[in-house]
Design a protein around this motif. Sequence first.
Motif, mmCIF file in Angstrom:
data_model
loop_
_atom_site.group_PDB
_atom_site.id
_atom_site.type_symbol
_atom_site.label_atom_id
_atom_site.label_comp_id
_atom_site.label_asym_id
_atom_site.label_seq_id
_atom_site.Cartn_x
_atom_site.Cartn_y
_atom_site.Cartn_z
ATOM 1 N N VAL A 1 0.214 37.407 35.147
ATOM 2 C CA VAL A 1 -1.150 37.399 35.701
ATOM 3 C C VAL A 1 -1.099 37.292 37.218
ATOM 4 O O VAL A 1 -1.816 38.017 37.935
ATOM 5 C CB VAL A 1 -1.951 36.228 35.092
ATOM 6 N N ALA A 2 -0.259 36.398 37.738
ATOM 7 C CA ALA A 2 -0.178 36.201 39.188
ATOM 8 C C ALA A 2 0.283 37.463 39.902
ATOM 9 O O ALA A 2 -0.285 37.860 40.932
ATOM 10 C CB ALA A 2 0.758 35.037 39.502
ATOM 11 N N LEU A 3 1.313 38.119 39.368
ATOM 12 C CA LEU A 3 1.858 39.312 40.025
ATOM 13 C C LEU A 3 0.862 40.475 39.987
ATOM 14 O O LEU A 3 0.707 41.204 40.978
ATOM 15 C CB LEU A 3 3.178 39.716 39.369
ATOM 16 N N LEU A 4 0.186 40.646 38.864
ATOM 17 C CA LEU A 4 -0.813 41.710 38.788
ATOM 18 C C LEU A 4 -1.996 41.419 39.695
ATOM 19 O O LEU A 4 -2.607 42.335 40.258
ATOM 20 C CB LEU A 4 -1.283 41.887 37.340
ATOM 21 N N GLY A 5 -2.328 40.144 39.857
ATOM 22 C CA GLY A 5 -3.415 39.783 40.750
ATOM 23 C C GLY A 5 -3.119 40.136 42.197
ATOM 24 O O GLY A 5 -4.044 40.412 42.976
ATOM 25 N N LEU A 6 -1.836 40.149 42.586
ATOM 26 C CA LEU A 6 -1.475 40.491 43.960
ATOM 27 C C LEU A 6 -1.864 41.912 44.323
ATOM 28 O O LEU A 6 -2.087 42.220 45.504
ATOM 29 C CB LEU A 6 0.035 40.305 44.161
ATOM 30 N N LEU A 7 -1.948 42.799 43.339
ATOM 31 C CA LEU A 7 -2.297 44.198 43.623
ATOM 32 C C LEU A 7 -3.710 44.319 44.186
ATOM 33 O O LEU A 7 -4.040 45.327 44.820
ATOM 34 C CB LEU A 7 -2.167 45.034 42.352
ATOM 35 N N ALA A 8 -4.544 43.318 43.970
ATOM 36 C CA ALA A 8 -5.902 43.365 44.516
ATOM 37 C C ALA A 8 -5.896 43.323 46.041
ATOM 38 O O ALA A 8 -6.865 43.769 46.669
ATOM 39 C CB ALA A 8 -6.730 42.202 43.960
ATOM 40 N N SER B 1 -5.126 32.645 39.122
ATOM 41 C CA SER B 1 -3.878 33.422 39.112
ATOM 42 C C SER B 1 -2.759 32.670 38.424
ATOM 43 O O SER B 1 -1.769 33.275 37.994
ATOM 44 C CB SER B 1 -3.454 33.768 40.546
ATOM 45 N N GLN B 2 -2.876 31.344 38.320
ATOM 46 C CA GLN B 2 -1.827 30.523 37.722
ATOM 47 C C GLN B 2 -2.205 30.072 36.313
ATOM 48 O O GLN B 2 -1.854 28.979 35.895
ATOM 49 C CB GLN B 2 -1.560 29.307 38.612
ATOM 50 N N GLN B 3 -2.918 30.952 35.598
ATOM 51 C CA GLN B 3 -3.347 30.627 34.242
ATOM 52 C C GLN B 3 -3.091 31.814 33.310
ATOM 53 O O GLN B 3 -3.066 32.965 33.739
ATOM 54 C CB GLN B 3 -4.841 30.280 34.231
ATOM 55 N N SER B 4 -2.936 31.490 32.021
ATOM 56 C CA SER B 4 -2.689 32.526 31.007
ATOM 57 C C SER B 4 -4.002 33.085 30.480
ATOM 58 O O SER B 4 -4.248 33.095 29.272
ATOM 59 C CB SER B 4 -1.860 31.940 29.856
ATOM 60 N N LEU C 1 3.147 31.502 42.944
ATOM 61 C CA LEU C 1 4.302 31.159 42.112
ATOM 62 C C LEU C 1 4.701 29.684 42.236
ATOM 63 O O LEU C 1 5.337 29.140 41.331
ATOM 64 C CB LEU C 1 5.495 32.048 42.472
ATOM 65 N N ARG C 2 4.317 29.055 43.329
ATOM 66 C CA ARG C 2 4.647 27.631 43.485
ATOM 67 C C ARG C 2 3.762 26.807 42.558
ATOM 68 O O ARG C 2 2.544 26.902 42.576
ATOM 69 C CB ARG C 2 4.428 27.200 44.931
ATOM 70 N N GLY C 3 4.385 25.991 41.731
ATOM 71 C CA GLY C 3 3.642 25.147 40.807
ATOM 72 C C GLY C 3 2.982 25.905 39.678
ATOM 73 O O GLY C 3 2.041 25.395 39.057
ATOM 74 N N ILE C 4 3.479 27.105 39.352
ATOM 75 C CA ILE C 4 2.812 27.911 38.334
ATOM 76 C C ILE C 4 2.987 27.309 36.941
ATOM 77 O O ILE C 4 2.257 27.648 36.005
ATOM 78 C CB ILE C 4 3.359 29.355 38.363
#
Length: 591
Positions: A104-111, A145-148, A23-26
């Motif tokens: 995208v970032a939050l869903l990636g955390l589930l991995a 994770s920091q991309q659309s 989330l930093r610099g997203i």
Amino acid sequence: MSPSKLTLVTLALLVLAACGLRLRGIDHGLPTTLEQDCKIPRQVELLRQRGSEWRSDKDFAWYPLLTAHLVKLWPEAHPAPPSATLEEHLAAAAAPHVQARTTVALLGLLAIPLTYLLCSWFLERHWSVVAAAFVAFSLLHLQFSQQSRPHVVAGTAFLAAVVAAVRMRRKGDVINFSAAGGAAALSIGCLHSGVLVLPALLVAFFARRTLTSKWRDARVALLLLPLALALPFFYPTLVFGSSVAGAAAVKQFGFDSASWTLFVGGHEIFLKQFLGRGIAPTVWALYSYEPVLLALLLAAGALWIVRRWRHRPAAPAPEQFTRRRDAWVVIAFVAPYATALLLYERTYERFLIPLLPYLAMAAAFALREIAQLLAPGVAALRRPLGQLVFAAGALAPSAYVSLKLTEARAAPHTTTRASRWLTEHARPSQDIGLWPQLDLPLLRDPAHLGAWPGDPSTALDARFAWPWARYQTLHMAESSAERWRLRWWKPKLVQMQQDPAAYLREQAGELAVIEVFAGGRTHPGGTAVRLELMRSARLVARFSPDSDPLSCDHPLGYQEETSVPPPHFFSRVLGASGTGPVIEIYELGRR
């Protein structure tokens, strides 16, 4: 604290640490610079319009709609009031893209917990935590994770589908059948390559523990129904047709037998390029982003061979039998997916994201085997805590470079630094020429907002690639704020390359703001124009993402540039002071 509770706490801390990194610099680069293939915010905009425009919009079919539907759950972003500051308007223009990136970032955390769960069926609890940590601090995972773009979401969805398939194999009840079918459907709804989870589903179905016939099972409908529903929901263009006619329709979904090209949502898959030339880009991507994982992967292969040679059980124990069948399910996904990457010449680094959990598991296995080999001479390695400290040493480089990347992305982007230089050293009334498709976070003269790069007649809705200029056109036409005479040069590609002096005489104003192209990277004409500027104009400023501004001409952006050999990304991040393209400003005088 019990081992199970300690594990949960450790996983929670890993997820929180990974969340902070992502989330930093997203909002890096926004709203003036977009990642390539940034289609999800446009898909969300079309979904919210509830009209029929999506039928003919090429961006709508670019990706399946799972991620767009999830981003659509956010409150709709609204423009800032006319009296707002420039920073507030920039934030409002960036908001739709920040929402997509955050999703995208939050869903990636589930991995992270999913990697732990899958690994725990093969390795001990603390080594499974190590595998999850490798995903949490993966530089490749953080980068995307920091991309659309949906590749990180796809990595989570594909992993969830494999985990659900293993669960179905172990316990084939209604809940697990439904979960396996639903997870496979979500994978296909996230990215077209999601079809490669189907072999794992098939192997899990036939490898179940059951006394009934393997294939005559009514519960198979629970697998097929979600897959059938996924098509109209996630691929409406494919199912309901499109108003795009002729060749354009074929290039959305079709096949060209003359060139053996498969068109999937606008992506071109060149079947003649599946000749094994994907090995080099795959190995380079791992070396560039994940050198520690690559080294441990090689070690894991060697150690597994040694282990198999030394330990050959006459008959597998029940637990070992279960693990073997679970491994078949995992291999049924990993083997076809990895084979496709190794065969395809146009394999890119983001394609490796779905394999990261399995690379992390291999790394944890390698560290476990190394710890066991060293344990007779190192007493600390005989205990889980000592083994975790040992693993932390292998995790440290990835964790540190991931932190460096977030610091670089939180720092001012090169376009921001260029605009600050202009506000300090130039005047809004000066004629400032911008390299085509390079935008700056400054308010622009309305007369130059319509001169879009390429085709000035492009419809406003199709100008999504320039969100800041588009925002100004839609929401700031009546603003009385001071404007800059920023105008894009016309992209005359042939003249740029063959006669850059004449091109500059036609296009250049008092100042020229250009992007630097490394060694003819992607744009030989851009290199020719820059060489002419170096000869005939005065360089007054250079902005680089590197601490040493002259060390590299490559951008530090959303993915590696491959038209010329890119620098080693892991090493590049260690020396980064920001992100963005390399930008130079030249003084030309009045013409």
